[in-house]
Design a protein around this motif. Structure first.
Motif, mmCIF file in Angstrom:
data_model
loop_
_atom_site.group_PDB
_atom_site.id
_atom_site.type_symbol
_atom_site.label_atom_id
_atom_site.label_comp_id
_atom_site.label_asym_id
_atom_site.label_seq_id
_atom_site.Cartn_x
_atom_site.Cartn_y
_atom_site.Cartn_z
ATOM 1 N N GLU A 24 0.843 -1.212 0.000
ATOM 2 C CA GLU A 24 0.000 0.000 0.000
ATOM 3 C C GLU A 24 0.872 1.253 0.000
ATOM 4 O O GLU A 24 0.511 2.277 -0.584
ATOM 5 C CB GLU A 24 -0.927 0.095 1.229
ATOM 6 C CG GLU A 24 -1.681 -1.156 1.636
ATOM 7 C CD GLU A 24 -0.805 -2.084 2.467
ATOM 8 O OE1 GLU A 24 -0.503 -1.745 3.616
ATOM 9 O OE2 GLU A 24 -0.423 -3.149 1.946
ATOM 10 N N LYS A 25 1.994 1.187 0.696
ATOM 11 C CA LYS A 25 2.867 2.366 0.753
ATOM 12 C C LYS A 25 3.534 2.626 -0.599
ATOM 13 O O LYS A 25 3.691 3.773 -1.011
ATOM 14 C CB LYS A 25 3.904 2.222 1.872
ATOM 15 C CG LYS A 25 3.230 2.246 3.242
ATOM 16 C CD LYS A 25 4.188 2.440 4.375
ATOM 17 C CE LYS A 25 3.399 2.525 5.687
ATOM 18 N NZ LYS A 25 4.247 2.518 6.858
ATOM 19 N N ILE A 26 3.900 1.544 -1.260
ATOM 20 C CA ILE A 26 4.491 1.713 -2.601
ATOM 21 C C ILE A 26 3.442 2.357 -3.514
ATOM 22 O O ILE A 26 3.739 3.290 -4.267
ATOM 23 C CB ILE A 26 4.960 0.358 -3.173
ATOM 24 C CG1 ILE A 26 6.022 -0.260 -2.261
ATOM 25 C CG2 ILE A 26 5.495 0.525 -4.596
ATOM 26 C CD1 ILE A 26 6.441 -1.673 -2.636
ATOM 27 N N ILE A 27 2.213 1.881 -3.390
ATOM 28 C CA ILE A 27 1.137 2.432 -4.237
ATOM 29 C C ILE A 27 0.914 3.916 -3.926
ATOM 30 O O ILE A 27 0.741 4.732 -4.838
ATOM 31 C CB ILE A 27 -0.159 1.599 -4.086
ATOM 32 C CG1 ILE A 27 0.054 0.235 -4.755
ATOM 33 C CG2 ILE A 27 -1.363 2.309 -4.697
ATOM 34 C CD1 ILE A 27 -1.006 -0.790 -4.478
ATOM 35 N N GLN A 28 0.972 4.282 -2.643
ATOM 36 C CA GLN A 28 0.787 5.703 -2.293
ATOM 37 C C GLN A 28 1.879 6.580 -2.931
ATOM 38 O O GLN A 28 1.606 7.687 -3.375
ATOM 39 C CB GLN A 28 0.795 5.882 -0.780
ATOM 40 C CG GLN A 28 -0.479 5.377 -0.107
ATOM 41 C CD GLN A 28 -0.429 5.623 1.397
ATOM 42 O OE1 GLN A 28 -0.449 6.764 1.840
ATOM 43 N NE2 GLN A 28 -0.347 4.564 2.164
ATOM 44 N N CYS A 29 3.091 6.068 -2.948
ATOM 45 C CA CYS A 29 4.191 6.840 -3.576
ATOM 46 C C CYS A 29 3.973 6.939 -5.084
ATOM 47 O O CYS A 29 4.181 8.004 -5.686
ATOM 48 C CB CYS A 29 5.539 6.186 -3.283
ATOM 49 S SG CYS A 29 5.983 6.193 -1.541
#
Ligand SMILES: Cc1cc2nc3c(=O)[nH]c(=O)nc-3n(C[C@H](O)[C@H](O)[C@H](O)COP(=O)(O)O)c2cc1C
Length: 183
Positions: A24-29
């Motif tokens: 999810e964090k990769i997607i947010q970036c």
């Protein structure tokens, strides 16, 4: 973090701990990068998230040599982002010819900045990487021969003992002027 704090907190991180980065964090970036501006809204980029072995190690190894060791830290980064330059829209290509400018790399730089600032907000560390063996990475990731790689970004959790370095930048007066050019 407010914006000014975020800008000062972002730094090139060249050491990572071995925590996996949540998808999810990769997607947010990636989302932060997706919303960045580009010439004629051409969005001339494709982001390859490299987080699987042996690909990740292979790509990391293509960022340094036995003589040029500066990027050896990428071996520690759990995620490497490879930004492939895509052909801009026809209108942008025509405008670039008329104005003799190359905008896609500027666009990629802005998108990369968005990515890195978002990662900083999520307490993740990044480093933009411009030194790499382009042909080798194209081979590893099956990127077509006629495409260029604009930039790589390493991404991962920052070790607890990693400190914010004192930033060194030229003075505002040395890099800006009002109403006329001043060197
Ligand atoms: C286009 C670009 C390419 C870069 N290439 C590398 C690189 O190959 N290796 C590296 O360690 N840092 C690289 N950097 C990071 C810069 O060295 C770093 O941003 C600069 O020294 C300022 O430090 P800071 O990011 O910690 O504020 C690159 C940065 C940019 C914007």
């Amino acid at each position: 973090m407010n914006f000014d704090e975020l800008v000062l907190a972002r730094q090139s991180v060249r050491r990572y701990d071995n925590h996996e980065v949540e998808s999810e964090k990769i997607i947010q970036c990636l989302e932060a990068a997706r919303w960045s501006p580009s010439a004629s809204n051409s969005q001339p980029w494709h982001f390859i998230v490299v987080d699987q072995e042996p690909l990740r190690t292979e790509v990391a190894k293509a960022t340094f040599t036995e003589i040029q060791l500066i990027n050896k830290f990428t071996l520690q980064a759990p995620v490497l982002i490879v930004i492939v330059q895509q052909k801009p829209k026809l209108i942008t290509r025509l405008a670039m010819q008329v104005k003799k400018k190359e905008w896609p790399l500027i666009d990629i730089g802005i998108a990369a900045a968005h990515f890195c600032l978002k990662a900083t907000e999520l307490r993740l560390g990044t480093c933009m990487i411009g030194w790499f063996n382009e042909n080798r990475i194209k081979e590893i990731l099956k990127i077509p021969a006629d495409k260029n790689i604009g930039l790589l970004i390493s991404l991962g959790y920052v070790p607890k003992d990693y400190r914010l370095r004192k930033k060194t930048r030229r003075q505002l007066s040395a890099i800006s002027s009002y109403n006329k050019y001043a060197d």
